[in-house]
Write a protein that holds these residues in place. Structure first.
Motif, PDB file in Angstrom:
ATOM      1  N   GLY A  74       0.357  -1.330   0.119  1.00 47.33           N
ATOM      2  CA  GLY A  74      -0.094   0.053   0.075  1.00 47.33           C
ATOM      3  C   GLY A  74       0.827   1.239  -0.085  1.00 47.33           C
ATOM      4  O   GLY A  74       0.129   2.166   0.131  1.00 47.33           O
ATOM      5  N   GLU A  75       2.199   1.152  -0.088  1.00 46.83           N
ATOM      6  CA  GLU A  75       3.013   2.339  -0.134  1.00 46.83           C
ATOM      7  C   GLU A  75       4.001   2.220  -1.344  1.00 46.83           C
ATOM      8  O   GLU A  75       4.567   1.269  -1.621  1.00 46.83           O
ATOM      9  CB  GLU A  75       3.673   2.621   1.254  1.00 46.83           C
ATOM     10  CG  GLU A  75       4.681   3.747   1.138  1.00 46.83           C
ATOM     11  CD  GLU A  75       5.207   3.996   2.610  1.00 46.83           C
ATOM     12  OE1 GLU A  75       4.666   4.503   3.812  1.00 46.83           O
ATOM     13  OE2 GLU A  75       6.474   3.397   2.529  1.00 46.83           O
ATOM     14  N   CYS A  76       4.048   3.762  -1.940  1.00 43.98           N
ATOM     15  CA  CYS A  76       5.040   3.757  -2.870  1.00 43.98           C
ATOM     16  C   CYS A  76       6.065   4.599  -2.419  1.00 43.98           C
ATOM     17  O   CYS A  76       6.091   5.668  -1.773  1.00 43.98           O
ATOM     18  CB  CYS A  76       4.541   4.282  -4.235  1.00 43.98           C
ATOM     19  SG  CYS A  76       3.352   2.953  -5.019  1.00 43.98           S
ATOM     20  N   ALA A 108      -4.713   2.273  -2.588  1.00 40.53           N
ATOM     21  CA  ALA A 108      -5.564   1.247  -2.288  1.00 40.53           C
ATOM     22  C   ALA A 108      -5.585  -0.159  -2.919  1.00 40.53           C
ATOM     23  O   ALA A 108      -5.190  -1.078  -2.575  1.00 40.53           O
ATOM     24  CB  ALA A 108      -6.993   1.859  -2.261  1.00 40.53           C
ATOM     25  N   ASP A 109      -5.690   0.052  -3.955  1.00 35.97           N
ATOM     26  CA  ASP A 109      -5.995  -0.992  -4.976  1.00 35.97           C
ATOM     27  C   ASP A 109      -4.967  -1.381  -5.908  1.00 35.97           C
ATOM     28  O   ASP A 109      -3.823  -2.410  -5.546  1.00 35.97           O
ATOM     29  CB  ASP A 109      -7.061  -0.791  -6.134  1.00 35.97           C
ATOM     30  CG  ASP A 109      -8.531  -0.566  -5.507  1.00 35.97           C
ATOM     31  OD1 ASP A 109      -8.583  -1.231  -4.286  1.00 35.97           O
ATOM     32  OD2 ASP A 109      -9.224   0.233  -5.876  1.00 35.97           O
TER      33      ASP A 109
END
Length: 213
Positions: A74-76, A108-109
């Motif tokens: 969920g994190e970049c 999120a996705d």
């Protein structure tokens, strides 16, 4: 001599002198050596001597670009490039420094594959420096940890561990300006890499150690 005859004589003398001057000029002009022909020379750029072991000899145009470092859970992580500069060169390759600012975003996705203006990135307060040793014989990458000490990643690009993937992707950007997913062996072979190069992590290292064999 009467005045009319005197005037006529002066006119005749002047005409003779003028004709003599014209004849002298004509003879002098035609006795000059011919002008050399005009030759147009096309300048050939100097040949640059390159080091065959160094992957590239031209710095990539990355300044101002926002590159994705990696995404998971969920994190970049992102890198906004200020500049790329060459620090040192040697027989086995070139040490380059990436000056950039780190940022993070949430998803999120599906994780974004590249930057766009709709991605809400939170940037840190200051730039940092990463290093890549661009070498076919021993590719390597160095970056600061949370305490400011450098981690050195010596990379076998054909056999990467999960924690090395971000370093390998950044290495390929700095050295080749190529996107790399960690599995494209055809790209590696085209660029002249081979499997079996040094492959490990060194903590509390000096980035200049990357270029020391």
């Amino acid at each position: 001599m009467d005045p009319g005859a005197r005037r006529l004589w002066l006119l005749v003398a002047a005409a003779i002198a003028l004709l003599a001057g014209v004849a002298a000029f004509w003879l002098a002009y035609h006795r000059r050596p011919p002008e050399p022909p005009v030759v147009v020379v096309t300048e050939t750029p100097p040949t640059r001597v390159t080091d065959e072991s160094a992957p590239e000899n031209v710095l990539p145009s990355l300044a101002g670009r926002v590159l994705v470092v990696g995404c998971r859970q969920g994190e970049c992580r992102w890198s906004r490039v200020a500049r790329v500069e060459e620090v040192a060169t040697g027989p086995q390759g070139a040490l380059r420094r990436l000056v950039a600012r780190e940022g993070t975003s949430r998803y999120a996705d599906e994780a974004p594959e590249a930057y766009n203006s709709a991605v809400p990135i939170e940037w840190v307060a200051a730039d940092h420096s990463d290093y890549a040793f661009c070498s076919r014989e021993r590719p390597a990458y160095a970056f600061p940890d949370e305490e400011g000490h450098y981690l050195l990643h010596y990379l076998d690009l054909f056999d990467l561990a999960g924690f090395q993937l971000a370093s390998a992707r950044a290495y390929m950007r700095i050295c080749h300006d190529e996107q790399y997913d960690g599995e494209d062996t055809a790209l590696l072979q085209r660029l002249g890499y081979r499997p079996g190069t040094r492959n490990e992590q060194v903590e509390n290292g000096n980035p200049r150690d990357l270029a020391r064999f």
